[in-house]
Motif scaffolding. Structure first.
Motif, PDB file in Angstrom:
ATOM      1  N   ARG A 312       0.822  -1.228   0.000  1.00  0.00           N
ATOM      2  CA  ARG A 312       0.000   0.000   0.000  1.00  0.00           C
ATOM      3  C   ARG A 312       0.847   1.264   0.000  1.00  0.00           C
ATOM      4  O   ARG A 312       0.381   2.330  -0.391  1.00  0.00           O
ATOM      5  N   THR A 313       2.106   1.170   0.469  1.00  0.00           N
ATOM      6  CA  THR A 313       2.977   2.347   0.485  1.00  0.00           C
ATOM      7  C   THR A 313       3.985   2.326  -0.654  1.00  0.00           C
ATOM      8  O   THR A 313       4.917   3.121  -0.667  1.00  0.00           O
ATOM      9  N   GLY A 314       3.817   1.407  -1.612  1.00  0.00           N
ATOM     10  CA  GLY A 314       4.679   1.378  -2.783  1.00  0.00           C
ATOM     11  C   GLY A 314       5.877   0.458  -2.676  1.00  0.00           C
ATOM     12  O   GLY A 314       6.661   0.362  -3.625  1.00  0.00           O
ATOM     13  N   THR A 315       6.054  -0.238  -1.562  1.00  0.00           N
ATOM     14  CA  THR A 315       7.191  -1.144  -1.440  1.00  0.00           C
ATOM     15  C   THR A 315       6.970  -2.375  -2.315  1.00  0.00           C
ATOM     16  O   THR A 315       5.850  -2.888  -2.420  1.00  0.00           O
ATOM     17  N   ARG A 404      10.989   0.698  -4.079  1.00  0.00           N
ATOM     18  CA  ARG A 404       9.669   1.327  -4.081  1.00  0.00           C
ATOM     19  C   ARG A 404       9.257   1.776  -5.472  1.00  0.00           C
ATOM     20  O   ARG A 404      10.076   2.288  -6.238  1.00  0.00           O
ATOM     21  N   GLN A 413      -1.099   1.168  -4.560  1.00  0.00           N
ATOM     22  CA  GLN A 413      -0.904   2.017  -3.383  1.00  0.00           C
ATOM     23  C   GLN A 413      -1.870   3.198  -3.347  1.00  0.00           C
ATOM     24  O   GLN A 413      -1.694   4.120  -2.554  1.00  0.00           O
ATOM     25  N   GLU A 416      -3.834   4.268   0.054  1.00  0.00           N
ATOM     26  CA  GLU A 416      -2.959   4.914   1.032  1.00  0.00           C
ATOM     27  C   GLU A 416      -2.522   6.291   0.543  1.00  0.00           C
ATOM     28  O   GLU A 416      -2.419   7.244   1.329  1.00  0.00           O
ATOM     29  N   ARG A 417      -2.271   6.433  -0.755  1.00  0.00           N
ATOM     30  CA  ARG A 417      -1.874   7.727  -1.315  1.00  0.00           C
ATOM     31  C   ARG A 417      -2.981   8.772  -1.136  1.00  0.00           C
ATOM     32  O   ARG A 417      -2.724   9.920  -0.754  1.00  0.00           O
ATOM     33  N   HIS A 420      -3.333   9.729   2.561  1.00  0.00           N
ATOM     34  CA  HIS A 420      -2.244  10.607   2.993  1.00  0.00           C
ATOM     35  C   HIS A 420      -2.423  12.009   2.427  1.00  0.00           C
ATOM     36  O   HIS A 420      -2.225  13.011   3.138  1.00  0.00           O
ATOM     37  N   ASP A 434      -9.598   6.782   6.114  1.00  0.00           N
ATOM     38  CA  ASP A 434      -9.362   5.427   5.603  1.00  0.00           C
ATOM     39  C   ASP A 434     -10.562   4.879   4.842  1.00  0.00           C
ATOM     40  O   ASP A 434     -10.436   4.390   3.715  1.00  0.00           O
ATOM     41  N   GLY A 494       3.435  12.632  -1.190  1.00  0.00           N
ATOM     42  CA  GLY A 494       4.073  11.415  -0.685  1.00  0.00           C
ATOM     43  C   GLY A 494       5.399  11.101  -1.356  1.00  0.00           C
ATOM     44  O   GLY A 494       5.743   9.935  -1.537  1.00  0.00           O
ATOM     45  N   ARG A 496       9.088  10.259  -1.489  1.00  0.00           N
ATOM     46  CA  ARG A 496       9.938   9.610  -0.484  1.00  0.00           C
ATOM     47  C   ARG A 496      10.946  10.599   0.083  1.00  0.00           C
ATOM     48  O   ARG A 496      11.604  11.327  -0.648  1.00  0.00           O
TER      49      ARG A 496
END
Length: 648
Positions: A312-315, A404, A413, A416-417, A420, A434, A494, A496
């Motif tokens: 969800r965070t791009g990892t 990422r 993702q 989550e993006r 954020h 959420d 977002g 990094r």
């Protein structure tokens, strides 16, 4: 409610230990909501809260006999005891910790451990467990006027097998393991559904107890609980030294498969309850008890392929596709591989026969290959250079284990993006949290953050549980967010390593999103506090065509992406000053305070030193405030900070 952990107990324990070491070395980083200061998890939504009369503490873990010896040495030192200490050893049942309240001998309430202070109230479901007495008996007289009994609700292996047989007969998917099935059963809103799980219960402790002469030792307490009508684990034993503890553990690590319930270790408690009280606790861990964790179970199978999913965070998260194999009573066909460095350092290759463990008996993990069974010369695996979901470039940050995806519009993702982007520290769009972020993405209304500005009343009213007033409030919040300015937009995107402080620095130095997008790494590192890694991350972000297209749509929607441009040399009321923030301020969030400080030419750091000019302290300030007082550093409240910013 899902009872579906995303990482193994073993990995969680390792991460928690790493965090503990970090906080020991840097106490100023410890926060009240740190996992080291909490017990278990937050209560589940949808169930009433259950407030514990006394906290239900968690236990520190040991994995080697040497750690038990160190625990024993600490107990003897803190207790000022020279000889051996008696301990009670209890099997660590793999279930769900619960608390039962009895008033005048009758069960009146019960709940889960939750965060240790507040859990979920599940009295009706606990009443369905036949091994939990609804009324206490006491051979010595009347039961205590009040008692909180703690214990473990669990599912026997035999009952688990029967339950799954019935589910398969009905064409339902079988449950994965007894622990999650027990936890899920207790969190049912329908007591009849909970009763169908056929759970069991072992008692092992008390919270509050109102009686004239309570038990004096843990062993006596277990016997007392048995006398009240509770089932107490039949294998518990009182021993006279830590060496006998080690022998007990070794015996049951061999016997665990023969038991009709899952265990993942042994709990070791100082037997003398008065000594327990003297030892007390530190943080969330009692000093008088420790949990010894057994080694993970392992099997061998063939690694068919190494695939990648995007978090969800791009990892980018590699995982093993395995030839299905049974381990710990569960068929495993995939397992985690952590990251590229883990795969390479353990020389794991597709086609190998590999060793797989179910760490903590839950999430499977590939340990490594059985090299003597390798055939031929399979190639080394490498992480893809483009995202397997959206095709964007993959960022491989120097010195970091995780790769990422750099696309802010990547479908994997997106939820989550969006969340954020709308968060308070970013664009501060009230109502887009959420749940609404997920609903907007799942409905197809939002494909990236810019789509938030295309929503209308009809769109929002098409979503579940969205009323007209709520929808109107969301639309008003979205419209109001257009004037937040460049710093908030940069943080919301977002990128990094671009948090709120770096976003404020870049916004002030470049003045517009266009100037920033055109900047080179050499241009970016001219900004105070922007190093090579941050500069590379920013350039890589703006090099992605989907990101540039999204920014163009934000511009077309009227989102202000400019900022007053300042001179490169720090100027303002806080020029050249270093500040540290601690605690909660009355009206400013930490991000907002940082933004004001940076805009005035100051710098915000995370730790207090002799080079710190001011510490801004709010409610519940931590060790940073104490250190500032020791060093004689000026301390400001929010009003003092505002006066300083105004030059008064």
């Amino acid at each position: 409610m899902l009872d579906n952990p995303q990482i193994s107990d073993e990995d969680y324990d390792a991460l928690l230990r790493e965090l503990l070491d970090l906080e020991e070395a840097h106490p100023e980083l410890r926060t009240p909501d740190s996992p080291t200061q909490r017990v278990g998890g937050t209560p589940a939504a949808g169930l009433p809260p259950y407030v514990h009369a006394r906290p239900m503490l968690s236990l520190a873990n040991a994995f080697e006999p040497a750690e038990l010896a160190a625990f024993d040495a600490r107990v003897r030192k803190l207790g000022a005891i020279s000889g051996d200490i008696a301990y009670t050893c209890e099997l660590k049942i793999d279930g769900l910790a619960v608390s039962l309240r009895y008033d005048d001998g009758r069960l009146t309430a019960g709940g889960t451990r939750g965060d240790g202070t507040t859990g979920e109230e599940i009295t009706a479901n606990l009443r369905t467990i036949k091994s939990i007495p609804l009324a206490l008996r006491d051979a010595s007289g009347a039961p205590p006027r009040h008692i909180d009994v703690r214990g473990e609700a669990y599912l026997r292996k035999s009952d688990f097998a029967t339950l799954n047989e019935r589910r398969e007969e009905l064409g339902l998917r079988p449950f994965e393991n007894p622990r999650n099935t027990a936890a899920g059963g207790l969190r049912q809103k329908d007591p009849q559904a909970a009763a169908r799980r056929r759970l069991s219960f072992y008692a092992y402790a008390v919270g509050e107890i109102d009686m004239r002469e309570p038990p004096r030792t843990q062993w006596e307490l277990l016997e007392y609980l048995r006398g009240l009508g509770f089932r107490v684990n039949e294998h518990a034993r009182r021993v006279g030294s830590i060496d006998e503890v080690v022998a007990f553990i070794a015996a049951f690590e061999e016997q665990r498969e023969s038991l009709d319930y899952e265990i993942d270790g042994v709990v070791v408690k100082v037997d003398d309850l008065a000594l327990q009280t003297r030892l007390g606790s530190v943080g969330k861990d009692p000093r008088w008890a420790i949990a010894y964790k057994f080694r993970a179970r392992e099997v061998r199978t063939k690694l068919l392929a190494i695939e990648v999913n995007v978090g969800r965070t791009g990892t980018l998260n590699p995982y093993a596709v395995l030839e299905p194999v049974r381990v710990g009573g569960v068929t495993v066909s995939s397992a985690t591989l952590h990251n590229q460095e883990y795969i390479r350092s353990n020389d794991i290759r597709a086609g190998d026969v590999v060793t797989v463990i179910r760490a903590g008996d839950v999430i499977p993990r590939v340990v490594g290959p059985v090299l003597e069974l390798r055939t031929g010369s399979p190639p080394e695996w490498t992480m893809p250079t483009t995202c397997p979901v959206c095709g964007a470039d993959v960022d491989f940050p120097e010195g970091e284990a995780m790769a990422r995806c750099t696309n802010a519009t990547c479908p994997a993702q997106l939820v989550e993006r969006v969340r954020h982007f709308a968060s308070r520290g970013a664009m501060d769009i009230e109502g887009v949290g959420d749940q609404l972020s997920a609903a907007l993405v799942e409905s197809g209304l939002v494909h990236d953050a810019s789509d938030l500005y295309q929503l209308n009343l009809e769109n929002l009213l098409s979503l579940p549980r969205m009323a007209e007033k709520s929808a109107s409030n969301v639309l008003a919040a979205i419209a109001g967010s257009k004037t937040r300015g460049l710093a908030r937009v940069l943080y919301g995107l977002g990128i990094r390593m671009v948090g709120s402080q770096n976003a404020a620095i870049l916004a002030g130095d470049f003045g517009s999103i266009e100037a920033l997008a055109a900047a080179t790494e050499s241009d970016l590192v001219q900004s105070d506090g922007i190093g090579d890694e941050i500069a590379r991350s920013v350039v890589l972000f703006f090099a992605q065509e989907p990101n540039r297209a999204m920014i163009a749509r934000l511009t077309d929607a009227g989102v202000d992406m400019t900022a007053p441009k300042r001179e490169r040399a720090p100027a303002g009321a806080l020029a050249g000053k270093t500040l540290v923030l601690t605690g909660t301020l009355p009206t400013l969030t930490r991000d907002e305070a940082s933004e004001l400080i940076v805009a005035a030419g100051g710098k915000v750091t995370g730790s207090v030193s002799k080079k710190t000019d001011y510490v801004v302290a709010g409610e519940e300030a931590g060790t940073k405030l104490t250190k500032a007082e020791q060093l004689g550093i000026p301390i400001l409240d929010e009003s003092g900070l505002r006066r300083l910013l105004n030059g008064t």
